[in-house]
Scaffold this active site. Sequence first.
Site, PDB file in Angstrom:
ATOM      1  CG  HIS A  43       5.843 -14.994  17.217  1.00 13.96           C
ATOM      2  ND1 HIS A  43       6.905 -15.016  18.053  1.00 13.96           N
ATOM      3  CD2 HIS A  43       5.371 -13.771  17.042  1.00 13.96           C
ATOM      4  CE1 HIS A  43       7.207 -13.683  18.288  1.00 13.96           C
ATOM      5  NE2 HIS A  43       6.309 -13.117  17.646  1.00 13.96           N
ATOM      6  CG  HIS A  76       7.599  -9.131  19.377  1.00 17.89           C
ATOM      7  ND1 HIS A  76       6.906  -8.333  18.746  1.00 17.89           N
ATOM      8  CD2 HIS A  76       7.030  -8.607  20.816  1.00 17.89           C
ATOM      9  CE1 HIS A  76       6.141  -7.290  19.348  1.00 17.89           C
ATOM     10  NE2 HIS A  76       6.135  -7.697  20.651  1.00 17.89           N
ATOM     11  CG  ASP A 115       7.745  -5.254  15.736  1.00 13.74           C
ATOM     12  OD1 ASP A 115       8.798  -5.286  15.347  1.00 13.74           O
ATOM     13  OD2 ASP A 115       7.085  -6.282  16.063  1.00 13.74           O
ATOM     14  CE1 TYR A 144       1.582  -6.412  13.968  1.00  8.51           C
ATOM     15  CE2 TYR A 144       3.527  -5.525  15.322  1.00  8.51           C
ATOM     16  CZ  TYR A 144       2.984  -6.748  14.718  1.00  8.51           C
ATOM     17  OH  TYR A 144       3.367  -7.989  14.847  1.00  8.51           O
TER      18      TYR A 144
END
Length: 574
Positions: A318, A361, A452, A492
Site C-alpha cells: 500500500h 487487498h 488474508d 493476520y
Amino acid sequence: KKGNPMQKGKSMHAHVHERHTAAPTGSCSLTSGASLEQEVRAAVGSREQAAVGSGAADGGGGGEVVQPAQPVQPLPPPQPSTVLAATATAAATAAPFAEGLASTAIAPVAAAAAAATPPPPPPGPAAALAEQYAAEGQSAADGAAMAAASGEGGRGRDVSPAGRAESLPPPTATPAPDDRALAEQGGGGGGRVAFYYAAGVGHSPAPRDRRRMIEVAERVTEAYDALSAAGLVQRCERQEARLASDEELRRVHRQEHLEQVRRRSEEQRPANGSVYYSSEADTAARLACGAVVDAALAAVAPGGPRRALALVRPPGHHASRDGFEGGFAEGGCFYNSVAAAAAAARAAGVERVAILDWDVHHGNGTQEIFYEDSRVLYASLHADLYPGTGAAAEAGPADAAATGRNVNVMWPDPTRYPAASDGDYRAALDVLLLPIMRAFDPALVLVSAGFDAAAGESFKLALSPALFAHMTQELTRLPAAPPLVVALEGGYHGPSVGACCAAVLRVLLGEEAAPLPHSPPTSRGEKALLAAVRAQAAAWAPHVSEAAARRYLEAERGRGASAVAPPLKRRRCR
C-alpha cells in the site's frame, strides 16, 4: 539506532528472537545490498559484451545487442565434449563465480537442445480443442494450455497439476527426503532456496490501539514456528535481514516520505486510520524491505539461490510514491518492499520484472509506482475492499508503451456477495495471468504474497493452502523458468499464514503441489474475470481473448454440473 535494532522488542517474543536471529546458515557471502547490486550489474554487462562480441564476429549488424524480447533462432547444439571443455575453462578462469558461469554457459545449450526436440502434441480431443483455441485468437502455447485446463470440453478430466497436459505422466508418490541431505544438495528438485526472516517484534501497537490493529508480530512468529516445526526452514539457506538504504528506498519513494516515517516513529504517533507508529516502525520496515531487495538481487546474481521466501513484516504494497491525504504510510505499510526489490533489479540491469499480488487487498502503492513503466508488469487478484482501487479498467496509460502492464482482477465485495473461490482464482490464472506472463517473458518474478484471503482470516474468503501452492507451481513452470521471490504481505491469522507459507515453500523447494480439487468459478467471479479480460484483450492479443475465456468458463461449468448428482425426487404425502 545502535546495536541490534530488534532488541527493544524482546518483551513479547524474547525466546523467538534468540532463536531467529542466530547466524545465517546460507552460503551467500554477500551481505550488502550495494555490493550485491554491483555484482548483478557486472554480470549483466558481461553478458551484453559477450553478445556484442559474438555479433561483431558473425557480421551481425555491427555488433548490436539483441534485445531479449525479440525472437532469436537457436543455434544447433555443439558436441558434448565442446560444452564440457568450455564450461571447465570458464570455471577455472573465474573461480569466484564458477557456479554462475557454469550455469550461464550451459543454459543456451540446454535451450537449443530443448528447442530441437519439441514435446509431442497432446493426443485425442485435447489436440483438436487446442487447435480451435489457436485458430480463434489464442497463440499456440496459450491455446494448448487452456485446452488442457478446460478438461477436453468439460467432460470431467482432472485439472490438477498432474492432469493439465495429457503428455505429462502422473506424479508418483515419493517419501520426503532427509532435511540435512536436502540442505546439502540445495533444497531438492527446486534448487537452492533462500529464506529471509524479519518479524519486527519491536514494532507493536500501543495498548490503546491493540484491539483495533491486526498487523502484529505474532502473525509472523507463529508462521515461522510452523515452518520450523515442519523442517522447512532447515532445508533453506537462511539469510540475515539488513536495513534498506535511503538510496534503495528513494527509487520508489520520495525523500519526504522517508523523513515523515522516521519522524513519526520517533514521536510514536498514535494510530491514524489503518496504520500505527511505534519507536521501531522505521527500523522494522527497513529490515523487511532490505530482506526482499537482497532476495531479488541474489536470485538474479550469478551463483545465487534462484528462489526465495521472505517471511517479513510490516507489509508494503500500500505504500506509494505520492502518498494519500498528507500521509505516506497506509494500510499498515511504510515502505514498499516488493516495489523496491523490482526497482533494484531494474537498476542492476534486469530487463523485465513481473509482480503478482494475490493479497485480498489491492496493492495501490505498487500500481501507482509502476503504472507508466513498460518494463514492470503488475498483476493483482483482490476483492473490492480497502483501499477501493484496482478496477479492471486500470490497465495502464492509454496510447503508451505501458498499456496492459497493469492487470487487475477485482472480485466482488465478500461482505455483500458470495466470496471468490479457488475456482475463480484458478480460472483467472489460466485464461488471463499465465498467458500474459508468458507473453511478457519476465527475467524475474516477484510475488506479493498476502494470505488474508485464506480460510481462517476475517475477510470472508476461504481460499485453501493448496490454491497458493498451485499458483506458485504455475509460476515455476513459466517457459524461461525465471527466478522467483515470494514476499509476505497481508495475512493476520498466524495458523493460516503458517499453513499457506508451508504450502508455498514446499513448492519452492521442488515438491509437487497437492492436487487442487475442482471447484467451478462463481457467477459473479466469472463477470469480474471477463471484465478484466476485456480490459486486457487489445493489449495482449492474441494471447488473451474474450471468446477463449468464455469457452474455458463454459467448460468449467459443464464439469461442475456433471460432478453434482441430480437431487432425489420426493413424492408429496397426501
